[in-house]
Design an enzyme around this catalytic site. Structure first.
Site, PDB file in Angstrom:
ATOM      1  N   GLN A 181      -3.722  -0.450   8.186  1.00  0.00           N
ATOM      2  CA  GLN A 181      -3.905  -0.791   6.769  1.00  0.00           C
ATOM      3  C   GLN A 181      -4.899  -1.928   6.636  1.00  0.00           C
ATOM      4  O   GLN A 181      -5.836  -1.866   5.845  1.00  0.00           O
ATOM      5  CB  GLN A 181      -2.568  -1.253   6.148  1.00  0.00           C
ATOM      6  CG  GLN A 181      -1.427  -0.287   6.294  1.00  0.00           C
ATOM      7  CD  GLN A 181      -1.468   0.791   5.230  1.00  0.00           C
ATOM      8  OE1 GLN A 181      -2.147   0.645   4.223  1.00  0.00           O
ATOM      9  NE2 GLN A 181      -0.768   1.882   5.459  1.00  0.00           N
ATOM     10  N   HIS A 204      11.472   1.837  -9.169  1.00  0.00           N
ATOM     11  CA  HIS A 204      11.648   0.396  -9.010  1.00  0.00           C
ATOM     12  C   HIS A 204      13.068   0.027  -9.407  1.00  0.00           C
ATOM     13  O   HIS A 204      13.596   0.506 -10.392  1.00  0.00           O
ATOM     14  CB  HIS A 204      10.688  -0.376  -9.911  1.00  0.00           C
ATOM     15  CG  HIS A 204       9.265  -0.210  -9.535  1.00  0.00           C
ATOM     16  ND1 HIS A 204       8.247  -0.238 -10.462  1.00  0.00           N
ATOM     17  CD2 HIS A 204       8.681  -0.015  -8.340  1.00  0.00           C
ATOM     18  CE1 HIS A 204       7.102  -0.081  -9.838  1.00  0.00           C
ATOM     19  NE2 HIS A 204       7.336   0.063  -8.568  1.00  0.00           N
ATOM     20  N   TYR A 249      -3.725   1.948 -12.166  1.00  0.00           N
ATOM     21  CA  TYR A 249      -4.970   2.673 -11.880  1.00  0.00           C
ATOM     22  C   TYR A 249      -5.292   3.606 -13.059  1.00  0.00           C
ATOM     23  O   TYR A 249      -6.429   3.660 -13.541  1.00  0.00           O
ATOM     24  CB  TYR A 249      -4.856   3.561 -10.644  1.00  0.00           C
ATOM     25  CG  TYR A 249      -4.430   2.907  -9.370  1.00  0.00           C
ATOM     26  CD1 TYR A 249      -3.829   3.655  -8.362  1.00  0.00           C
ATOM     27  CD2 TYR A 249      -4.622   1.546  -9.138  1.00  0.00           C
ATOM     28  CE1 TYR A 249      -3.440   3.094  -7.169  1.00  0.00           C
ATOM     29  CE2 TYR A 249      -4.219   0.967  -7.941  1.00  0.00           C
ATOM     30  CZ  TYR A 249      -3.622   1.748  -6.969  1.00  0.00           C
ATOM     31  OH  TYR A 249      -3.213   1.190  -5.785  1.00  0.00           O
ATOM     32  N   GLY A 276      -4.838  -4.193  11.953  1.00  0.00           N
ATOM     33  CA  GLY A 276      -3.900  -3.080  11.794  1.00  0.00           C
ATOM     34  C   GLY A 276      -4.562  -1.932  11.049  1.00  0.00           C
ATOM     35  O   GLY A 276      -5.647  -2.075  10.488  1.00  0.00           O
ATOM     36  N   GLU A 307       7.517  -1.198 -17.872  1.00  0.00           N
ATOM     37  CA  GLU A 307       8.380  -0.051 -17.639  1.00  0.00           C
ATOM     38  C   GLU A 307       9.832  -0.467 -17.863  1.00  0.00           C
ATOM     39  O   GLU A 307      10.125  -1.655 -18.052  1.00  0.00           O
ATOM     40  CB  GLU A 307       8.202   0.442 -16.203  1.00  0.00           C
ATOM     41  CG  GLU A 307       8.528  -0.612 -15.155  1.00  0.00           C
ATOM     42  CD  GLU A 307       7.979  -0.271 -13.776  1.00  0.00           C
ATOM     43  OE1 GLU A 307       6.777   0.003 -13.669  1.00  0.00           O
ATOM     44  OE2 GLU A 307       8.763  -0.306 -12.817  1.00  0.00           O
TER      45      GLU A 307
END
Lengths: 297, 382
Positions: free
Chosen positions: A20, A252, A164, A18, A214
């Site tokens: 990705q 989220h 990151y 695919g 978070e």
């Protein structure tokens, strides 16, 4: 050895052909990951570069001895792909997909737990054990390699993008990572935060821990639980969402049962009370992590 | 997170055996009058909006005669609830109850497994200090009944209600699984004079990731009127947007980095215009929609784009941004921070367009804040 995966791990990529799957497979092999097989139903017998492709995970494992998988399969089909991998005997499966239905994620975790397997994700860039010129590393996922360098800090994060930034800053000042695990931002996860800390606890190459959290959910309280162990490794934490207005759910999925326990102040207070060093903002991150590493002996 | 309106939630729960009052959706004062006459008064007239706490906002009215029901229709469709104004109302015969319980099935955030939530004091102020007890469902989704009875009693549910409570909990659990829900809630679950438990209100929050396999729910959500603007926007563009009314417009990628950016902006003494995460659609259409959203907001005086791309290649983001900005001739100052995969390419693309790429998020926030007009300046008229 770090945790879960390293240069010796033999990785199978589901969905390797695919868009990705093929792009990220090239990224993984470029980083040094051993990608030994691909699985795409109907494409068995073909190859992706040097990598043989099989119709099923079972056939791929049989032919290549793969011991871990990354499922580059879109959300609606991800749980089924992961389940196939677990049923074929793989003990580590990474599920980067976002959009995995809640009830599929619940089923995926139950299958993994019953089989004694670890599913990382969903909704995560994956996990990485950074490599150097002398010791190979491996990444199972699509995080950018430039953010990482080998070291002895174990990192567990809910947000991929934030991990990151955090790791890039650490790497820039020479603070390296043993393994960085993205447990993802979904409310029903595979590998839990506390379970990741337990793995780091047993890893001789990890001297200290960093939790990147978070608002929303209760995962950070698993770090509080871990920190109560008398032999707990020193831990730092950094949480975002401090400026989020009360009562608004951002990004989220936040908890649907309202309360204050999933807010920034409650989480940070609990973490600090347990002896975890919490950075007030991104600019304090390096200082706090440095302090925690200095506490290791 | 969007919920179904009360009429649809109750319709679904009735299929699983939950008792609800008779009810009818009405679209005008005349229909309300008619329905009240047919049901018999008094009636409850409730705003049909996908929002909670309607009562507190004036969205639930008791009407004692058909004329009052007609007036009530005007009242409940005239108030703003969570920024939404109802177009229709739900009429039910007013149900007198002797007690109100709380019952729900949802994910327990501590265990990350589904659980029944039960409380003895349902009603609008359920969050205010009542004891809500939790009973985890079994792996197969079933309710451990003996544990539920014991736990409910411990939470203060009267012994006489336990027998009637169990089948409602079982029904909610079945609906929760079969309909791919994040939350199924009955609050209040009222006890009528004859001891039956009736769902006086019902809330269902569907799982947005499962709508592809829940066509009836998907259709209801997509044709809802009113429908929260952010929902419509999210469906059309993939943008995840929560407006916050500040003057610094943010475009970011990934929920965590978006929150981090907001925290930095707040620490610099500014308020973001909102939480705006483009990561689900990092394309010309996605960024175009984001820029349009911000430039249409007269409060937004400057824009900050901050993306740390892993899966996303930021040289492509740079090219897209440059094209999108040029196409629109955006007249607010735009500050850009791109980092991650292919960042060197991003630097080059932006430089060619006469723009700076602030590699550090701190530098970008500082530059963006500096680009704002002095605080107190009149909002830009458009």
């Amino acid at each position: 050895m770090s945790i879960l995966a390293d240069a010796k791990t033999r990785v199978l990529v589901q969905g390797i052909t695919g868009r990705q799957g093929s792009r990220w497979t090239d990224g993984m092999t470029g980083y040094g990951t051993q990608v030994v097989a691909g699985v795409v139903p109907g494409k068995g017998g073909t190859t992706h570069g040097e990598v043989p492709v099989f119709d099923t995970v079972a056939e791929a494992v049989d032919a290549t001895g793969a011991d871990a998988a990354v499922a580059f399969v879109p959300g609606a089909g991800a749980a089924e792909a992961v389940t196939e991998a677990v049923e074929a005997g793989l003990r580590l499966v990474v599920c980067p997909a976002d959009g995995v239905p809640l009830h599929d994620a619940l089923r995926m975790r139950r299958t993994a737990v019953a089989a004694g397997a670890v599913v990382v994700g969903p909704n995560t860039p994956g996990l990485i054990t950074p490599g150097s010129n002398t010791a190979g590393g491996a990444k199972l996922g699509f995080m950018p390699g430039l953010c990482y360098r080998p070291g002895n800090l174990g990192v567990v994060a809910k947000s991929g993008s934030l991990s990151y930034e955090v790791c890039w800053r650490l790497t820039a000042v020479g603070i390296g990572q043993s393994t960085v695990v993205g447990i993802g931002g979904d409310p029903a996860k595979g590998l839990r935060l506390g379970e990741t800390l337990a793995l780091f606890h047993d890893d001789p190459e990890t001297a200290a821990l960093l939790v990147v959290g978070e608002i929303g959910g209760a995962d950070e309280y698993e770090a509080v639980e871990y920190a109560r162990r008398p032999d707990a490794k020193p831990m730092a934490a950094f949480l975002v969402g401090r400026a989020a207005p009360a009562g608004r759910r951002l990004g989220h999925a936040g908890a649907l049962v309202t309360g204050t326990r999933d807010g920034w102040p409650a989480k940070v207070a609990a973490l600090r009370e347990a002896g975890i060093q919490v950075a007030d903002g991104l600019s304090e991150l390096i200082e706090v992590v440095g302090g925690v590493l200095a506490a290791t002996s | 997170m969007t919920q179904l309106t009360e009429d649809h939630a109750k319709r679904l729960l009735r299929r699983y055996g939950v008792s609800t009052p008779d009810g009818r959706r009405v679209g005008s004062a005349g229909e309300a009058r008619q329905a009240a006459a047919e049901f018999g008064v008094p009636v409850a007239v409730k705003a049909l909006v996908p929002a909670g706490r309607r009562g507190l906002a004036g969205g639930v009215v008791r009407a004692g005669d058909p004329g009052a029901a007609a007036d009530a229709f005007a009242t409940v469709t005239g108030v703003e609830i969570d920024g939404l104004r109802a177009r229709s109302a739900y009429l039910e015969p007013w149900t007198a109850v002797a007690a109100e319980l709380y019952l729900a099935v949802t994910l327990d955030p501590d265990t990350q497994r589904p659980a029944v939530l039960v409380g003895a004091a349902g009603g609008v102020d359920v969050e205010a200090g009542q004891r809500i007890a939790r009973v985890g469902l079994r792996d197969d989704g079933s309710v451990p009944v003996a544990r539920l009875r014991h736990t409910a009693a411990g939470a203060g549910v009267p012994a006489g209600d336990l027998g009637a409570l169990v089948p409602v909990a079982v029904a909610l659990a079945r609906a929760y699984h079969a309909l791919d829900c994040r939350l199924v809630e009955v609050n209040p679950l009222g006890r009528t004079d004859d001891g039956r438990l009736v769902a006086l209100d019902a809330r269902i929050v569907p799982d947005e990731h499962a709508l592809y396999r829940q066509p009836e729910i998907r259709n209801w959500l997509h044709t809802a009127d009113p429908r929260p603007a952010e929902d419509r926007l999210g469906e059309a563009t993939g943008l995840d947007y929560v407006p916050l009314a500040g003057r610094l417009g943010l475009i970011s990628g990934g929920a965590g980095m978006t929150m981090a950016l907001m925290d930095l902006v707040a620490a610099a003494g500014e308020t973001p215009s909102g939480f705006l995460d483009c990561s689900a659609n990092p394309t010309r259409a996605g960024y175009g929609a984001a820029v349009d959203l911000l430039t249409a907001d007269p409060r937004v005086a400057a824009i900050l784009v901050s993306i740390f791309g892993g899966g996303t290649q930021v040289d492509r983001v740079a090219r897209t941004l440059v094209a999108v900005l040029a196409e629109r001739q955006v007249d607010r100052p735009v500050t850009v921070r791109l980092m991650g995969t292919n960042v060197d390419g991003a630097d080059a693309v932006l430089a060619e367009a006469g723009m700076v790429n602030h590699r550090s998020i701190d530098a970008a926030v500082e530059a963006a804040v500096a680009s704002l007009p002095p605080a107190g300046t009149e909002e830009v008229a458009r």
